[in-house]
Design a protein around this motif. Structure first.
Motif, short mmCIF file in Angstrom:
data_model
loop_
_atom_site.label_atom_id
_atom_site.label_comp_id
_atom_site.label_asym_id
_atom_site.label_seq_id
_atom_site.Cartn_x
_atom_site.Cartn_y
_atom_site.Cartn_z
N GLY A 4 0.80 -1.22 0.00
CA GLY A 4 0.00 0.00 0.00
C GLY A 4 0.83 1.26 0.00
N THR A 5 2.01 1.22 0.64
CA THR A 5 2.86 2.41 0.68
C THR A 5 3.42 2.74 -0.68
OG1 THR A 5 3.44 2.01 3.00
CG2 THR A 5 4.93 3.40 1.70
N PHE A 6 3.98 1.76 -1.37
CA PHE A 6 4.58 2.02 -2.69
C PHE A 6 3.49 2.38 -3.71
CE2 PHE A 6 8.12 -0.37 -0.84
CZ PHE A 6 9.19 0.42 -1.24
N ALA A 7 2.38 1.63 -3.70
CA ALA A 7 1.31 1.96 -4.64
C ALA A 7 0.67 3.31 -4.31
CB ALA A 7 0.25 0.85 -4.62
N GLY A 8 0.51 3.61 -3.01
CA GLY A 8 -0.09 4.88 -2.62
C GLY A 8 0.81 6.06 -2.92
N LEU A 12 -12.20 6.03 -4.78
CA LEU A 12 -12.94 4.76 -4.81
C LEU A 12 -12.56 3.88 -3.64
CD1 LEU A 12 -14.74 2.64 -6.19
CD2 LEU A 12 -12.74 1.96 -7.55
N PHE A 13 -11.28 3.65 -3.44
CA PHE A 13 -10.85 2.74 -2.39
C PHE A 13 -10.78 3.42 -1.02
CE2 PHE A 13 -9.00 0.67 -6.20
CZ PHE A 13 -9.63 -0.56 -6.06
N ARG A 14 -10.73 4.73 -1.01
CA ARG A 14 -10.68 5.43 0.27
C ARG A 14 -12.05 5.45 0.94
NH1 ARG A 14 -9.99 11.64 1.46
NH2 ARG A 14 -9.17 11.61 3.57
N ASN A 15 -13.12 5.43 0.16
CA ASN A 15 -14.47 5.53 0.70
C ASN A 15 -15.24 4.22 0.62
OD1 ASN A 15 -14.69 8.58 1.20
ND2 ASN A 15 -13.97 8.51 -0.91
N ALA A 16 -14.57 3.13 0.29
CA ALA A 16 -15.23 1.82 0.23
C ALA A 16 -15.00 1.07 1.53
CB ALA A 16 -14.68 1.01 -0.96
N ALA A 20 -5.00 3.96 -0.97
CA ALA A 20 -5.77 5.19 -1.18
C ALA A 20 -5.46 6.23 -0.10
CB ALA A 20 -7.26 4.87 -1.20
N ASN A 21 -5.35 5.79 1.15
CA ASN A 21 -5.07 6.75 2.22
C ASN A 21 -3.64 7.25 2.19
OD1 ASN A 21 -7.55 6.90 4.20
ND2 ASN A 21 -7.40 4.76 3.61
N ILE A 22 -2.69 6.40 1.82
CA ILE A 22 -1.31 6.85 1.66
C ILE A 22 -1.22 7.85 0.51
CG2 ILE A 22 1.04 6.13 1.10
CD1 ILE A 22 0.18 5.42 3.91
#
Length: 295
Positions: free
Chosen positions: A100-104, A128-132, A174-176
């Protein structure tokens, strides 16, 4: 003809076909609120007696199995729950946070890109992924990903824990992404203007001037999300992943599913998560105070 003369009832029949005779409805009319009214009419004394008698009966049935026996059972299962269960929760959280860190970070840099299509795409994926809901994402990943992948005749299995890692890494990504975008936007615009005056390209400005200033600002929220991710790993038990909650249920089933086992076993899981996440929370607060932007 008289208005009260009914053929086949008060007068001679005119046909041999059967006639439905009048009948009177018996019983009360249908009431949609019947169940509610029935519950509302139960005497409060009866409810109080039930609340006292029911637990007493349950305790009497299990009087031969005390809380001491429950904690003794927990003591026998502690090595298994800790080394095979909780350690696996940590492994899932570490891999999910890594992905998640690298993708974010890539997604966050995409949100500040000068290319409009990349900026909008990155923003859409982030929202999308932050609010799901995390649980919904986990179920979608579980059903969407295959159980095995075949590459050039080589079959590679995809275990459930790997799907859980992917599912948890998506909301973290998404959050990162928002953390990276916010950190870059928090740098004063004078930094960009000074770099442009020194003939720095946008890439050089971003990697040599802006991002080094952002790293300290991103560490506290990054650690906060890691703690949240670790506390969310028990959701993987719904996917059949072997972690501490799954193994706790299996251990209680091996001990005949006695109700006295619930508090010791799940309480032990709570203590483990608290002992692991609380120091992270304290360090996060300390780093946040240390690296706070002083205006």
């Amino acid at each position: 003809m008289a208005s009260n003369n009914l053929p086949g009832i008060t007068g001679p029949a005119r046909t041999d076909l059967p006639v439905l005779k009048p009948y009177a409805l018996t019983g009360g009319t249908y009431d949609e609120m019947f169940l509610v009214r029935w519950l509302g009419n139960i005497p409060p004394q009866f409810i109080l007696v039930l609340l006292v008698v029911w637990p007493a009966c349950a305790y009497a049935q299990s009087a031969s199995y005390t809380m001491g026996d429950a904690f003794a059972a927990l003591w026998r299962w502690i090595p298994f729950l800790t080394l095979q269960g909780f350690v696996f929760n940590i492994v899932i959280s570490v891999f999910s946070m890594l992905i998640g860190t690298f993708a974010g970070a890539a997604l966050g840099l995409g949100q500040i890109s000068q290319r409009l299509w990349l900026r909008r795409l990155s923003w859409g994926v982030t929202q999308l992924f932050r609010n799901a809901p995390w649980l919904v994402i986990l179920f979608i990943v579980l059903l969407a990903f295959p159980f095995e992948i075949e590459i050039l005749g080589l079959v590679i299995p995809v275990p459930a824990w790997m799907k859980a890692v992917i599912g948890l890494s998506l909301p973290i990504m998404a959050n990162i992404s928002e953390i990276v975008r916010g950190a870059v936007m928090s740098v004063p615009s004078a930094q960009w203007e000074a770099a442009e005056a020194l003939s720095f390209s946008r890439t050089q400005t971003l990697w040599q001037i802006i991002l080094p200033q952002c790293f300290k600002r991103m560490i506290p929220p990054w650690m906060n999300w890691y703690a949240i991710l670790t506390m969310a790993t028990p959701l993987c038990s719904l996917l059949g992943v072997g972690e501490i909650i799954t193994f706790s249920r299996q251990a209680m089933e091996a001990e005949n599913n006695r109700p006295e086992l619930l508090v010791p076993f799940f309480g032990y899981a709570l203590v483990l998560f608290f002992a692991y996440c609380y120091p992270i929370a304290r360090i996060t607060i300390a780093l946040e105070k240390r690296y706070a932007v002083k205006l």
